[in-house]
Design a protein around this motif. Structure first.
Motif, PDB file in Angstrom:
ATOM      1  N   ASP A 154       0.838  -1.205   0.000  1.00 18.96           N
ATOM      2  CA  ASP A 154       0.000   0.000   0.000  1.00 18.96           C
ATOM      3  C   ASP A 154       0.873   1.256   0.000  1.00 18.96           C
ATOM      4  O   ASP A 154       0.590   2.225  -0.709  1.00 18.96           O
ATOM      5  CB  ASP A 154      -0.912   0.020   1.230  1.00 18.96           C
ATOM      6  CG  ASP A 154      -1.998  -1.032   1.171  1.00 18.96           C
ATOM      7  OD1 ASP A 154      -2.359  -1.455   0.056  1.00 18.96           O
ATOM      8  OD2 ASP A 154      -2.477  -1.440   2.240  1.00 18.96           O
ATOM      9  N   ILE A 155       1.925   1.228   0.800  1.00 17.60           N
ATOM     10  CA  ILE A 155       2.819   2.385   0.891  1.00 17.60           C
ATOM     11  C   ILE A 155       3.546   2.600  -0.434  1.00 17.60           C
ATOM     12  O   ILE A 155       3.734   3.740  -0.884  1.00 17.60           O
ATOM     13  CB  ILE A 155       3.827   2.195   2.044  1.00 17.60           C
ATOM     14  CG1 ILE A 155       3.086   2.187   3.383  1.00 17.60           C
ATOM     15  CG2 ILE A 155       4.884   3.305   2.037  1.00 17.60           C
ATOM     16  CD1 ILE A 155       3.949   1.869   4.572  1.00 17.60           C
ATOM     17  N   GLU A 156       3.939   1.501  -1.078  1.00 16.99           N
ATOM     18  CA  GLU A 156       4.624   1.611  -2.366  1.00 16.99           C
ATOM     19  C   GLU A 156       3.712   2.216  -3.434  1.00 16.99           C
ATOM     20  O   GLU A 156       4.192   2.855  -4.378  1.00 16.99           O
ATOM     21  CB  GLU A 156       5.115   0.230  -2.804  1.00 16.99           C
ATOM     22  CG  GLU A 156       6.272  -0.290  -1.957  1.00 16.99           C
ATOM     23  CD  GLU A 156       6.597  -1.750  -2.234  1.00 16.99           C
ATOM     24  OE1 GLU A 156       5.948  -2.336  -3.135  1.00 16.99           O
ATOM     25  OE2 GLU A 156       7.475  -2.302  -1.548  1.00 16.99           O
ATOM     26  N   THR A 157       2.410   2.021  -3.291  1.00 20.50           N
ATOM     27  CA  THR A 157       1.461   2.653  -4.213  1.00 20.50           C
ATOM     28  C   THR A 157       1.197   4.097  -3.803  1.00 20.50           C
ATOM     29  O   THR A 157       1.175   5.003  -4.639  1.00 20.50           O
ATOM     30  CB  THR A 157       0.132   1.874  -4.243  1.00 20.50           C
ATOM     31  OG1 THR A 157       0.379   0.534  -4.670  1.00 20.50           O
ATOM     32  CG2 THR A 157      -0.860   2.527  -5.198  1.00 20.50           C
ATOM     33  N   LEU A 158       1.027   4.319  -2.511  1.00 20.06           N
ATOM     34  CA  LEU A 158       0.725   5.667  -2.021  1.00 20.06           C
ATOM     35  C   LEU A 158       1.832   6.659  -2.358  1.00 20.06           C
ATOM     36  O   LEU A 158       1.552   7.822  -2.682  1.00 20.06           O
ATOM     37  CB  LEU A 158       0.495   5.626  -0.509  1.00 20.06           C
ATOM     38  CG  LEU A 158       0.117   6.957   0.149  1.00 20.06           C
ATOM     39  CD1 LEU A 158      -1.227   7.450  -0.375  1.00 20.06           C
ATOM     40  CD2 LEU A 158       0.086   6.809   1.667  1.00 20.06           C
ATOM     41  N   ILE A 159       3.086   6.224  -2.306  1.00 17.30           N
ATOM     42  CA  ILE A 159       4.207   7.130  -2.560  1.00 17.30           C
ATOM     43  C   ILE A 159       4.138   7.721  -3.968  1.00 17.30           C
ATOM     44  O   ILE A 159       4.682   8.798  -4.235  1.00 17.30           O
ATOM     45  CB  ILE A 159       5.563   6.395  -2.349  1.00 17.30           C
ATOM     46  CG1 ILE A 159       6.740   7.383  -2.298  1.00 17.30           C
ATOM     47  CG2 ILE A 159       5.802   5.377  -3.450  1.00 17.30           C
ATOM     48  CD1 ILE A 159       6.811   8.188  -1.055  1.00 17.30           C
ATOM     49  N   LYS A 160       3.424   7.048  -4.866  1.00 13.37           N
ATOM     50  CA  LYS A 160       3.283   7.563  -6.231  1.00 13.37           C
ATOM     51  C   LYS A 160       2.446   8.840  -6.276  1.00 13.37           C
ATOM     52  O   LYS A 160       2.459   9.554  -7.278  1.00 13.37           O
ATOM     53  CB  LYS A 160       2.655   6.495  -7.130  1.00 13.37           C
ATOM     54  CG  LYS A 160       3.523   5.260  -7.309  1.00 13.37           C
ATOM     55  CD  LYS A 160       2.830   4.200  -8.144  1.00 13.37           C
ATOM     56  CE  LYS A 160       3.698   2.950  -8.272  1.00 13.37           C
ATOM     57  NZ  LYS A 160       3.031   1.880  -9.052  1.00 13.37           N
ATOM     58  N   PHE A 161       1.720   9.118  -5.176  1.00 14.26           N
ATOM     59  CA  PHE A 161       0.925  10.344  -5.092  1.00 14.26           C
ATOM     60  C   PHE A 161       1.682  11.456  -4.370  1.00 14.26           C
ATOM     61  O   PHE A 161       1.156  12.554  -4.201  1.00 14.26           O
ATOM     62  CB  PHE A 161      -0.399  10.064  -4.372  1.00 14.26           C
ATOM     63  CG  PHE A 161      -1.328   9.171  -5.151  1.00 14.26           C
ATOM     64  CD1 PHE A 161      -2.256   9.701  -6.027  1.00 14.26           C
ATOM     65  CD2 PHE A 161      -1.252   7.791  -5.020  1.00 14.26           C
ATOM     66  CE1 PHE A 161      -3.108   8.879  -6.752  1.00 14.26           C
ATOM     67  CE2 PHE A 161      -2.099   6.955  -5.739  1.00 14.26           C
ATOM     68  CZ  PHE A 161      -3.028   7.507  -6.616  1.00 14.26           C
ATOM     69  N   ASP A 162       2.893  11.162  -3.928  1.00 10.07           N
ATOM     70  CA  ASP A 162       3.741  12.168  -3.297  1.00 10.07           C
ATOM     71  C   ASP A 162       4.008  13.300  -4.298  1.00 10.07           C
ATOM     72  O   ASP A 162       4.253  13.053  -5.481  1.00 10.07           O
ATOM     73  CB  ASP A 162       5.063  11.513  -2.868  1.00 10.07           C
ATOM     74  CG  ASP A 162       5.946  12.438  -2.052  1.00 10.07           C
ATOM     75  OD1 ASP A 162       6.395  13.472  -2.602  1.00 10.07           O
ATOM     76  OD2 ASP A 162       6.205  12.128  -0.880  1.00 10.07           O
ATOM     77  N   LYS A 163       3.942  14.529  -3.824  1.00 10.52           N
ATOM     78  CA  LYS A 163       4.102  15.686  -4.707  1.00 10.52           C
ATOM     79  C   LYS A 163       5.404  15.631  -5.498  1.00 10.52           C
ATOM     80  O   LYS A 163       5.471  16.077  -6.646  1.00 10.52           O
ATOM     81  CB  LYS A 163       4.048  16.976  -3.884  1.00 10.52           C
ATOM     82  CG  LYS A 163       4.146  18.249  -4.714  1.00 10.52           C
ATOM     83  CD  LYS A 163       4.115  19.487  -3.836  1.00 10.52           C
ATOM     84  CE  LYS A 163       4.280  20.753  -4.675  1.00 10.52           C
ATOM     85  NZ  LYS A 163       4.278  21.975  -3.832  1.00 10.52           N
ATOM     86  N   ARG A 164       6.449  15.060  -4.915  1.00 12.27           N
ATOM     87  CA  ARG A 164       7.754  15.017  -5.578  1.00 12.27           C
ATOM     88  C   ARG A 164       7.793  14.039  -6.743  1.00 12.27           C
ATOM     89  O   ARG A 164       8.619  14.186  -7.653  1.00 12.27           O
ATOM     90  CB  ARG A 164       8.841  14.631  -4.563  1.00 12.27           C
ATOM     91  CG  ARG A 164       9.020  15.612  -3.422  1.00 12.27           C
ATOM     92  CD  ARG A 164       9.883  15.009  -2.332  1.00 12.27           C
ATOM     93  NE  ARG A 164       9.252  13.834  -1.733  1.00 12.27           N
ATOM     94  CZ  ARG A 164       9.862  13.032  -0.862  1.00 12.27           C
ATOM     95  NH1 ARG A 164      11.115  13.268  -0.509  1.00 12.27           N
ATOM     96  NH2 ARG A 164       9.217  11.994  -0.356  1.00 12.27           N
ATOM     97  N   PHE A 165       6.918  13.026  -6.711  1.00 11.93           N
ATOM     98  CA  PHE A 165       7.017  11.947  -7.697  1.00 11.93           C
ATOM     99  C   PHE A 165       5.781  11.776  -8.570  1.00 11.93           C
ATOM    100  O   PHE A 165       5.826  11.018  -9.539  1.00 11.93           O
ATOM    101  CB  PHE A 165       7.287  10.614  -6.977  1.00 11.93           C
ATOM    102  CG  PHE A 165       8.401  10.669  -5.979  1.00 11.93           C
ATOM    103  CD1 PHE A 165       9.698  10.959  -6.378  1.00 11.93           C
ATOM    104  CD2 PHE A 165       8.161  10.449  -4.627  1.00 11.93           C
ATOM    105  CE1 PHE A 165      10.731  11.019  -5.453  1.00 11.93           C
ATOM    106  CE2 PHE A 165       9.188  10.504  -3.698  1.00 11.93           C
ATOM    107  CZ  PHE A 165      10.481  10.795  -4.109  1.00 11.93           C
ATOM    108  N   ILE A 166       4.704  12.451  -8.243  1.00 10.84           N
ATOM    109  CA  ILE A 166       3.431  12.158  -8.899  1.00 10.84           C
ATOM    110  C   ILE A 166       3.466  12.442 -10.397  1.00 10.84           C
ATOM    111  O   ILE A 166       3.950  13.473 -10.844  1.00 10.84           O
ATOM    112  CB  ILE A 166       2.273  12.940  -8.228  1.00 10.84           C
ATOM    113  CG1 ILE A 166       0.931  12.471  -8.782  1.00 10.84           C
ATOM    114  CG2 ILE A 166       2.458  14.448  -8.373  1.00 10.84           C
ATOM    115  CD1 ILE A 166      -0.258  12.961  -7.982  1.00 10.84           C
TER     116      ILE A 166
END
Length: 341
Positions: A154-166
């Motif tokens: 879940d965290i590995e998917t959520l990080i894709k929404f991080d402003k730095r990486f989205i």
């Protein structure tokens, strides 16, 4: 030209996990008695964890309804002055359902450049897109995240929404894949629960034992398509896949049984994602690991000799019977947790 997928540093994923683990969810919930407080103490901090700042979250965002009465959605995140993520907030103790997501449809349909919409009560976050029909939110979310219960995946998917990486395009492609897989699973499940005549006809045509394809035969076939049969087919499929990838290596039924037993014991701990427990058969041993990574071996099985042997972290245990594996549940769980943390 095919775009190169965004590479997210492992350290960023670990940092997000640490931050989420340290987030005092219960304390925040106690501060919430209405939707406004839910936004302040749960929803906004959640997006701050993903490196958005206050100015990124546009409250009461105006959805353009043309000649109709203007309506406002709780939040919007506008990326690069173009891509828009819509966020509909509910009180923290509100029950979120796919029906409630329908409220997002109007906003979604009338907001320029919106491909992602989020429905949340501050604890559960449901991410929607428009895979099945353009500008119409899908009936089910392509990703759900819950602050009270989440896995490493879940965290590995959520990080894709991080402003730095989205990257919205990449997320939409992920949504398309998720919707396709879910639709395939649902359709296959329906076929197996209530087999269609077309499915039965295909199976019957490929059988060596020839009979008339009449109502009696169809009813007999339907009665055979049950959970017991599907379990046997699953085990055969696992064996076939293992043997097709390993020249000269034969994976035995006993090894598969041991794998299922160990996996069942391990995933009783909610911190362990069952999808990450993998196996690989070698000529001299059977390996069970995290993510099929040889550097993250949970245990090894040696069933090649007259005695069965279990090895955990270089310590060997002799098994008189396959059920003896249950004696080592704590050791297996401890080893697994050490590998994923």
């Amino acid at each position: 030209m095919i775009a190169t997928p965004t590479v997210i540093p492992k350290q960023a994923i670990l940092q997000l996990k640490k931050t989420l683990d340290n987030f005092k969810l219960n304390d925040a919930i106690e501060l919430c008695s209405n939707e406004a407080q839910t936004r302040k103490f749960l929803i906004e901090p959640f997006f701050f964890l993903l490196n958005y700042v206050s100015n990124d979250l546009i409250p009461e965002y105006n959805a353009d309804f043309g000649d109709r009465i203007s309506q406002k959605i709780d939040y919007a995140v506008v990326l690069n002055k173009k891509d828009t993520i819509l966020i509909e907030a509910k009180k923290h103790n509100s029950r979120l359902t796919d029906k409630e997501a329908g409220q997002l449809n109007g906003y979604f349909n009338n907001t320029k450049n919106s491909k992602i919409a989020i429905l949340t009560n501050g604890i559960s976050y449901r991410f929607y897109s428009d895979v099945l029909e353009p500008n119409v939110i899908d009936g089910k979310p392509f990703f759900c995240f819950n602050l009270s219960s989440y896995t490493d995946r879940d965290i590995e998917t959520l990080i894709k929404f991080d402003k730095r990486f989205i990257k919205i395009k990449e997320i939409v492609e992920t949504a398309q894949e998720a919707v396709f897989i879910q639709d395939f699973e649902d359709t296959l499940f329906k076929e197996l629960v209530v087999p269609s005549k077309d499915l039965l006809k295909i199976i019957h045509r490929n059988m060596n034992f020839k009979t008339k394809f009449n109502e009696e035969t169809q009813l007999k076939m339907i009665s055979l398509i049950n959970s017991s049969l599907l379990k046997n087919i699953y085990d055969k499929k696992v064996l076939a896949e293992a043997n097709s990838n390993s020249l000269g290596i034969i994976t035995t039924d006993l090894e598969i049984q041991a794998y299922h037993t160990i996996r069942t014991l391990i995933i009783q701990n909610k911190k362990i994602d069952k999808e990450r427990i993998k196996f690989k058969d070698f000529k001299s041993f059977f390996n069970i690991s995290i993510d099929d990574n040889s550097k993250k071996t949970i245990c090894k099985l040696d069933f090649n000799n007259s005695k069965m042997k279990l090895s955990i972290d270089n310590t060997d245990y002799v098994l008189d019977h396959i059920d003896d594996l249950m004696k080592y549940k704590d050791k297996l769980v401890t080893r697994t947790l050490a590998l994923i943390e």
